[in-house]
Design a protein around this motif. Structure first.
Motif, mmCIF file in Angstrom:
data_model
loop_
_atom_site.group_PDB
_atom_site.id
_atom_site.type_symbol
_atom_site.label_atom_id
_atom_site.label_comp_id
_atom_site.label_asym_id
_atom_site.label_seq_id
_atom_site.Cartn_x
_atom_site.Cartn_y
_atom_site.Cartn_z
ATOM 1 N N ALA A 22 -36.717 -37.705 15.092
ATOM 2 C CA ALA A 22 -36.891 -38.839 15.991
ATOM 3 C C ALA A 22 -37.658 -38.412 17.231
ATOM 4 N N ASP A 23 -37.321 -37.232 17.729
ATOM 5 C CA ASP A 23 -37.970 -36.811 18.971
ATOM 6 C C ASP A 23 -39.465 -36.589 18.783
ATOM 7 N N THR A 24 -39.849 -36.131 17.604
ATOM 8 C CA THR A 24 -41.289 -35.927 17.403
ATOM 9 C C THR A 24 -42.028 -37.238 17.596
ATOM 10 N N LEU A 45 -24.354 -30.916 21.240
ATOM 11 C CA LEU A 45 -23.042 -30.480 21.730
ATOM 12 C C LEU A 45 -22.889 -30.712 23.228
ATOM 13 N N ILE A 46 -23.981 -30.561 23.959
ATOM 14 C CA ILE A 46 -23.843 -30.668 25.419
ATOM 15 C C ILE A 46 -23.495 -32.090 25.826
ATOM 16 N N ALA A 47 -23.725 -33.031 24.934
ATOM 17 C CA ALA A 47 -23.333 -34.396 25.260
ATOM 18 C C ALA A 47 -21.814 -34.542 25.271
ATOM 19 N N TYR A 85 -40.778 -43.587 26.054
ATOM 20 C CA TYR A 85 -39.348 -43.492 25.752
ATOM 21 C C TYR A 85 -38.720 -42.351 26.551
ATOM 22 N N ILE A 86 -39.450 -41.235 26.675
ATOM 23 C CA ILE A 86 -38.957 -40.110 27.479
ATOM 24 C C ILE A 86 -38.873 -40.523 28.947
ATOM 25 N N VAL A 87 -39.890 -41.244 29.383
ATOM 26 C CA VAL A 87 -39.887 -41.697 30.775
ATOM 27 C C VAL A 87 -38.660 -42.581 31.025
ATOM 28 N N MET A 131 -25.341 -46.832 33.863
ATOM 29 C CA MET A 131 -26.741 -46.470 33.627
ATOM 30 C C MET A 131 -26.834 -45.070 33.039
ATOM 31 N N PHE A 132 -25.944 -44.191 33.511
ATOM 32 C CA PHE A 132 -26.000 -42.831 32.994
ATOM 33 C C PHE A 132 -25.633 -42.788 31.521
ATOM 34 N N VAL A 133 -24.744 -43.660 31.095
ATOM 35 C CA VAL A 133 -24.406 -43.697 29.671
ATOM 36 C C VAL A 133 -25.651 -44.046 28.850
ATOM 37 N N VAL A 163 -32.086 -30.055 35.435
ATOM 38 C CA VAL A 163 -31.647 -31.452 35.329
ATOM 39 C C VAL A 163 -30.152 -31.570 35.627
ATOM 40 N N TYR A 164 -29.392 -30.501 35.363
ATOM 41 C CA TYR A 164 -27.980 -30.558 35.743
ATOM 42 C C TYR A 164 -27.807 -30.335 37.230
ATOM 43 N N ILE A 165 -28.732 -29.569 37.806
ATOM 44 C CA ILE A 165 -28.724 -29.441 39.262
ATOM 45 C C ILE A 165 -28.920 -30.819 39.886
ATOM 46 N N GLN A 180 -40.779 -39.605 19.668
ATOM 47 C CA GLN A 180 -40.551 -40.070 21.039
ATOM 48 C C GLN A 180 -41.269 -39.231 22.076
ATOM 49 N N THR A 181 -41.453 -37.964 21.783
ATOM 50 C CA THR A 181 -41.879 -37.059 22.854
ATOM 51 C C THR A 181 -43.237 -37.481 23.392
ATOM 52 N N ASP A 182 -43.394 -37.317 24.684
ATOM 53 C CA ASP A 182 -44.636 -37.694 25.362
ATOM 54 C C ASP A 182 -44.942 -39.181 25.299
ATOM 55 N N TYR A 242 -33.341 -43.181 33.494
ATOM 56 C CA TYR A 242 -31.953 -43.651 33.431
ATOM 57 C C TYR A 242 -30.988 -42.578 33.922
ATOM 58 N N VAL A 243 -31.286 -41.313 33.645
ATOM 59 C CA VAL A 243 -30.365 -40.287 34.150
ATOM 60 C C VAL A 243 -30.647 -39.953 35.609
ATOM 61 N N LEU A 244 -31.918 -39.992 36.013
ATOM 62 C CA LEU A 244 -32.238 -39.543 37.374
ATOM 63 C C LEU A 244 -32.112 -40.665 38.399
ATOM 64 N N HIS A 275 -32.978 -37.992 21.538
ATOM 65 C CA HIS A 275 -34.039 -36.965 21.559
ATOM 66 C C HIS A 275 -33.625 -35.712 20.815
ATOM 67 N N SER A 276 -32.320 -35.486 20.742
ATOM 68 C CA SER A 276 -31.895 -34.222 20.143
ATOM 69 C C SER A 276 -32.093 -34.252 18.632
ATOM 70 N N ILE A 277 -32.294 -35.422 18.087
ATOM 71 C CA ILE A 277 -32.556 -35.519 16.649
ATOM 72 C C ILE A 277 -34.045 -35.288 16.441
HETATM 73 C C1 HEM Z 1 -26.453 -36.239 27.411
HETATM 74 C C2 HEM Z 1 -27.203 -35.426 28.029
HETATM 75 C C3 HEM Z 1 -28.694 -35.234 27.802
HETATM 76 C C4 HEM Z 1 -29.366 -34.987 26.648
HETATM 77 C C5 HEM Z 1 -28.762 -34.800 25.285
HETATM 78 C C6 HEM Z 1 -30.765 -34.875 26.995
HETATM 79 C C7 HEM Z 1 -31.786 -34.607 26.096
HETATM 80 C C8 HEM Z 1 -33.120 -34.530 26.437
HETATM 81 C C9 HEM Z 1 -34.170 -34.137 25.560
HETATM 82 C C10 HEM Z 1 -33.976 -33.699 24.117
HETATM 83 C C11 HEM Z 1 -35.340 -34.199 26.237
HETATM 84 C C12 HEM Z 1 -36.732 -33.827 25.718
HETATM 85 C C13 HEM Z 1 -37.409 -34.984 25.161
HETATM 86 C C14 HEM Z 1 -38.869 -34.729 24.904
HETATM 87 O O1 HEM Z 1 -39.588 -34.334 25.843
HETATM 88 O O2 HEM Z 1 -39.308 -34.932 23.765
HETATM 89 C C15 HEM Z 1 -35.043 -34.643 27.547
HETATM 90 C C16 HEM Z 1 -35.989 -34.844 28.529
HETATM 91 C C17 HEM Z 1 -35.674 -34.990 29.858
HETATM 92 N N1 HEM Z 1 -34.397 -35.100 30.369
HETATM 93 FE FE1 HEM Z 1 -32.684 -35.206 29.322
HETATM 94 N N2 HEM Z 1 -30.912 -35.095 28.305
HETATM 95 C C18 HEM Z 1 -29.666 -35.318 28.835
HETATM 96 C C19 HEM Z 1 -29.383 -35.542 30.143
HETATM 97 C C20 HEM Z 1 -30.294 -35.471 31.165
HETATM 98 C C21 HEM Z 1 -29.970 -35.483 32.561
HETATM 99 C C22 HEM Z 1 -28.567 -35.550 33.110
HETATM 100 C C23 HEM Z 1 -31.126 -35.401 33.244
HETATM 101 C C24 HEM Z 1 -31.375 -35.382 34.737
HETATM 102 C C25 HEM Z 1 -30.633 -35.843 35.632
HETATM 103 C C26 HEM Z 1 -32.188 -35.355 32.290
HETATM 104 C C27 HEM Z 1 -33.508 -35.269 32.628
HETATM 105 C C28 HEM Z 1 -34.525 -35.164 31.742
HETATM 106 C C29 HEM Z 1 -35.913 -35.096 32.099
HETATM 107 C C30 HEM Z 1 -36.465 -35.095 33.531
HETATM 108 C C31 HEM Z 1 -36.633 -35.007 30.934
HETATM 109 C C32 HEM Z 1 -38.135 -35.040 30.779
HETATM 110 C C33 HEM Z 1 -38.801 -33.800 31.078
HETATM 111 C C34 HEM Z 1 -40.280 -34.022 30.973
HETATM 112 O O3 HEM Z 1 -40.768 -34.071 29.858
HETATM 113 O O4 HEM Z 1 -40.931 -34.162 32.007
HETATM 114 N N3 HEM Z 1 -31.654 -35.392 31.025
HETATM 115 N N4 HEM Z 1 -33.674 -34.846 27.660
#
Ligand code: HEM
Ligand SMILES: [Cu+2]
Lengths: 206, 669
Positions: B392-394, B340-342, B401-403, B376-378, B273-275, B396-398, B408-410, B387-389
């Motif tokens: 809460a993530d339990t 921390l990575i945030a 909200y994850i979508v 948008m990235f913010v 995702v950082y790539i 949100q996951t799947d 928003y990041v991609l 999600h890192s909490i």
């Molecule tokens: C502040 C930085 C970020 C944090 C703290 C973060 C945190 C997370 C977490 C915890 C999940 C897992 C959620 C779950 O499946 O229950 C997640 C999923 C995801 N994140 Fe991030 N993320 C960040 C930035 C990014 C960035 C920059 C990208 C890509 C450009 C990204 C792309 C994704 C994708 C694609 C998924 C979903 C993967 C999947 O389940 O198919 N995230 N993120």
């Protein structure tokens, strides 16, 4: 895939006007280092998988039942010796001693082939004792890990023989020493990986 | 895999006397015309190829997205069957990640990085072409699955054992494991190439801390690729062996571990995702200073937080597995590292804001797109932090909200950033600008459409709508938002259509842009638009960060920026002599070598050994022929007339420098 020398023609260009790089290291050398760094993770992941599954097979044969440590030690020794001949080949090409370089390149390739041949023999004997890719987790992880390594050695052999062929066509002189050096680097890397695999897979009891 | 090439760039004014090559095929010479695109090894042409191909895939992936949204527009949709839906959403994800954002970023890196560091090409031009062809062929291989019984249908992360042969007997997943493997080879070769290029081919004076941020982020990304690709390669190899040769890695009844795939995949997946985001961050870090007419605020912080992200990205993967039951210690550890990575990410955001603050902003399209990226990235970053909490993530996951988060990041992040790059560098690459008015309309439509599509997904997700369902019942209370999302998706589609219209119209209008239309700061703007094949007639010597800016402006005692007063005796410089630059010659063999890979792939899928042998032979033929041909065909020489800093006022496109073949015309013997 193979790493081969470029023809003498371009190298002369290169020699005539040494193109200064920012670090002083040549591009190819840096590239080979980068590639080997990447390979570390490839083998790292494979070895981790092997370790994860160590002792988790549900049915036999189990490692201690079929390993022949003395046999594998000998073939490991053969592979280590090939690193020595590789060093000698490089030294020869740097001196401009084409004849010795050919001898040592061929020796390295032959030692490598002995190792791979030994591995092929080992695999067949394991199969005869009932261990295949499908038998259990041990079989799967053992054959894939060591097979991957064997494939790397094979690629190395192909590159060494290509160097040998180039040299027979008179296209491998002292100005190509770096090419020999880089293929040597790959060769040593594959050897070092084998030391790790040999220790992890054969020597540390599960 | 180590393909050894010499540095392609011989020094200027070299007279070549070396012997001709003994290549089997006659060496291609043409540098113009359709066929030249198949043999080109010019980093700029390859950059354009990457961009164009990725854009085609962007449209295909976008059409898939529209199908998904049509299916979900109303409850109990009947556009797609369940099986078709699975294939479409899987291919949508794979396309957007591996065939759009990665290659688009790589296209920019290919084109821009050598120019930004003052190099004539990348370190290994033919390896570069090989990487491109492997990418195209890998993409086509993946898509050929639609014709051969069905596309991958296990989601982009393709969890094993669900994707093992027992539960997924068709060939769908075979195309996944081999297709992604092929694409991985493309990424790996180009990573090696760009790393060496950036480390080793910087112009004199271009120290690391003078490097433009886009180049920096490209360097970090390629290190991530270098180390992440082998990890996914191993995961794919294990699954390939399970599926094709009956090993037990993911066979639970033989003791196989169901979490092994998840760990390997996400160990690759999070760096991935950082790539996907760092190149866009690089673009934005170029665009914002230029359009604010201020240097990037806190350059070292932006660079070091980029590097920090590169390192920390390796320590957070299990946040994708919070629901897998790793135990409280592992879960808490990964939760903390994710929070921390945030921090380095936030550092960048503040630097961008401080760059804009107090600047004399020109709100052109690239700037708008970049601001769109930041805002948008913010939002996406913040939902990431939620999600890192873990508790809460339990929840949100799947869910949707994850979508919402990853779009928003991609899309809000990467795609807005890459569109900023399109508008920003278009004049450099093609010599004419894109229409700014259409660009602004496109921006606003895209922003509105994007938020209408993905904003409500936060709500739906928290209401419990799971991701990857192909239907939902009418009484769930999800219908309105879903309908709005579908409308939003069509607004996005229209905005992309506007972009295509813009390209077409701007191409017809051909309003010459000049060498430096934005009054920019970095070296790519110091050469002509489009740049000559050899980039710079004379390799620039770099004296500072933002070197071009320093050549144009000085500060007076009060810190006021003023143009550099013209020097009287520039006449002589203007008539710089003729420059002979030896550029590496075009080659067929990268393409030939790349063609071997899918042949091997089909052989494996259909268990046809002889097809594998043919593929291997094709690959080896390509590699050997490539290794034995000299990078530069001796008699081809490009003549350049060094004309530094000539104004391009008359609107004439730069003439293509003549190709002269010394000795017999075109003869290669
Ligand atoms: C502040 C930085 C970020 C944090 C703290 C973060 C945190 C997370 C977490 C915890 C999940 C897992 C959620 C779950 O499946 O229950 C997640 C999923 C995801 N994140 Fe991030 N993320 C960040 C930035 C990014 C960035 C920059 C990208 C890509 C450009 C990204 C792309 C994704 C994708 C694609 C998924 C979903 C993967 C999947 O389940 O198919 N995230 N993120
Ligand atoms: Cu992640």
């Amino acid at each position: 895939m193979s790493a081969l020398a470029t023809s003498a023609a371009t190298t002369r260009t290169h020699e005539a006007t040494p193109h200064a790089t920012s670090t002083g290291l040549s591009n190819v050398k840096l590239a080979v280092w980068a590639f080997l760094a990447s390979e570390c993770l490839l083998f790292g992941a494979l070895i981790s998988t092997y370790l994860l599954y160590r002792g988790r097979s549900i049915v036999g044969p189990y490692p201690h039942q079929i390993y022949d440590i003395p046999y594998t030690s000998v073939s490991s020794f053969v592979l280590l010796m090939s690193s020595l001949t590789m060093v000698l080949a490089l030294a020869a090409v740097q001196r401009g001693d084409t004849r010795r370089m050919r001898v040592w390149l061929l020796a390295t390739a032959l030692l490598g082939m002995t190792f791979v041949g030994g591995q092929a023999y080992e695999f067949t004997s394991f199969v005869r004792q009932g261990l295949t890719l499908h038998t259990n987790l041990f079989g799967s992880s053992f054959f894939v890990l060591t097979g991957f390594h064997g494939a790397h050695v094979t690629i190395g052999i192909v590159m060494l023989l290509s160097l040998f062929g180039l040299s027979l066509r008179g296209k491998l002189g002292p100005e190509n020493a770096e090419t020999v050096e880089l293929i040597g680097l790959y060769w040593h890397f594959v050897d070092v990986v084998w030391i790790v695999i040999f220790t992890v897979v054969y020597l540390i009891p599960s | 895999m180590a393909i050894v090439e010499r540095e392609p760039i011989a020094e200027a004014t070299l007279v070549e006397t070396a012997a001709p090559s003994a290549a089997a095929l006659r060496r291609p010479h043409a540098t113009t015309g359709a066929w030249s695109w198949f043999t080109t090894i010019d980093h700029k042409k390859i950059g354009i190829l990457y961009g164009a191909t990725a854009f085609v895939f962007f449209i295909v992936g976008g059409l898939e997205a529209l199908l998904i949204r049509l299916q979900l527009a109303r409850p109990n949709g009947h556009v797609l069957s369940a099986e078709a839906y699975n294939q479409i959403f899987t291919m949508h994800g794979l396309t957007m990640i591996f065939l759009v954002v990665m290659p688009l970023s790589n296209g920019f890196a290919n084109y821009i990085v050598p120019l930004q560091i003052g190099a004539r090409d990348v370190a290994f031009p033919r390896l570069n072409a090989f990487g491109y062809w492997v990418f195209v062929i890998g993409g086509l291989f993946l898509y050929s699955s639609f014709l051969l019984g069905g596309a991958p249908n296990g989601g982009w992360f393709n969890y094993a054992p669900l994707s093992a042969h027992q539960f997924a007997p068709g060939h769908n997943i075979d195309f996944y494991v081999l297709g992604i493997q092929i694409l991985g080879i493309a990424s790996l070769t180009s990573a090696v190439n760009l790393i060496v290029t950036i480390i080793n081919m910087r112009a004199p004076g271009m120290s690391f801390m003078r490097m433009p941020v886009f180049t920096w982020m490209t360097l970090v990304v390629n290190f991530l690729l270098l180390f992440a690709m082998p990890v996914i390669a191993v995961a794919l190899v294990l699954l390939t062996f399970d599926r094709l040769f009956g090993t037990n890695f993911f066979n639970v009844s033989a003791g196989g571990d169901p979490l092994l795939w998840q760990h390997l995949f996400w160990l690759f997946g999070h760096p991935e995702v950082y790539i996907l985001i760092l190149p866009a961050m690089g673009v934005v870090s170029e665009v914002l200073p230029v359009f604010s007419r201020k240097p990037l605020f806190g350059y070292p912080f932006v660079v070091f937080s980029g590097i920090a992200i590169g390192f920390m990205g390796w320590g957070v993967w299990a946040h994708h597995m919070f629901a897998a039951g790793l135990g409280p210690v592992a879960t808490s550890g990964f939760a903390i590292s994710t929070m921390l990575i945030a921090v380095p990410t936030g550092v960048k955001i503040f630097n961008w804001l401080a760059t804009i603050a107090g600047g004399s902003v020109r709100a052109k399209t690239p700037f708008l797109m970049a601001v769109g990226f930041v805002t948008m990235f913010v939002i996406g970053g913040l939902s990431g932090v939620t999600h890192s909490i873990v508790p809460a993530d339990t929840q949100q996951t799947d869910t949707y909200y994850i979508v919402a988060h990853f779009h928003y990041v991609l899309f809000g992040g990467s795609m807005f950033g890459l569109f900023a790059g399109f508008y920003y560098w278009w004049p450099k690459v093609f010599g004419y600008s894109l229409n700014d008015r259409i660009g602004k309309v496109q921006f606003w439509l895209m922003l509105i459409g994007f938020n209408a599509t993905f904003g409500p997904m936060h709500i739906l997700g928290l209401q419990g709508m799971p991701r990857r369902i192909y239907r939902y019942a009418p009484g769930m209370g999800w219908s309105t938002w879903n309908f709005i999302e579908t409308i939003g998706a069509f607004i996005i589609a229209f905005s992309v259509f506007l972009f295509i219209v813009n390209v077409w119209r701007s191409k017809r209008a051909q309003v010459a842009a000049g060498d430096d239309p934005w009054d920019a700061r970095t070296l790519e703007w110091a050469t002509s638009s489009p740049p000559p094949p050899y980039n710079f007639a004379e390799i620039p010597v770099v004296h500072s960060r933002d070197d071009l800016w320093r050549r144009k402006y000085v500060e007076d005692e009060d810190g006021k920026v003023m143009p550099v007063p013209p020097v009287a005796s520039t006449e002589e410089d203007q008539e710089a002599g003729e420059v002979h630059v030896h550029m590496p010659s075009p080659s067929y063999f990268p393409l030939v070598a790349a063609l071997g890979l899918p042949i091997i792939g089909y052989g494996l899928i259909y268990h046809l050994i002889w097809v594998d042998v043919i593929g291997l032979l094709v690959l080896l033929t390509g590699v050997y022929a490539w290794a034995l041909e000299p990078p530069t065909e001796p008699e081809v020489e490009i003549e350049a007339h060094g004309e530094p800093d000539h104004p391009d006022g008359d609107g004439e496109p730069e003439p293509v420098p003549a190709l002269t073949a010394g000795g017999t015309e075109g003869g290669s013997e």
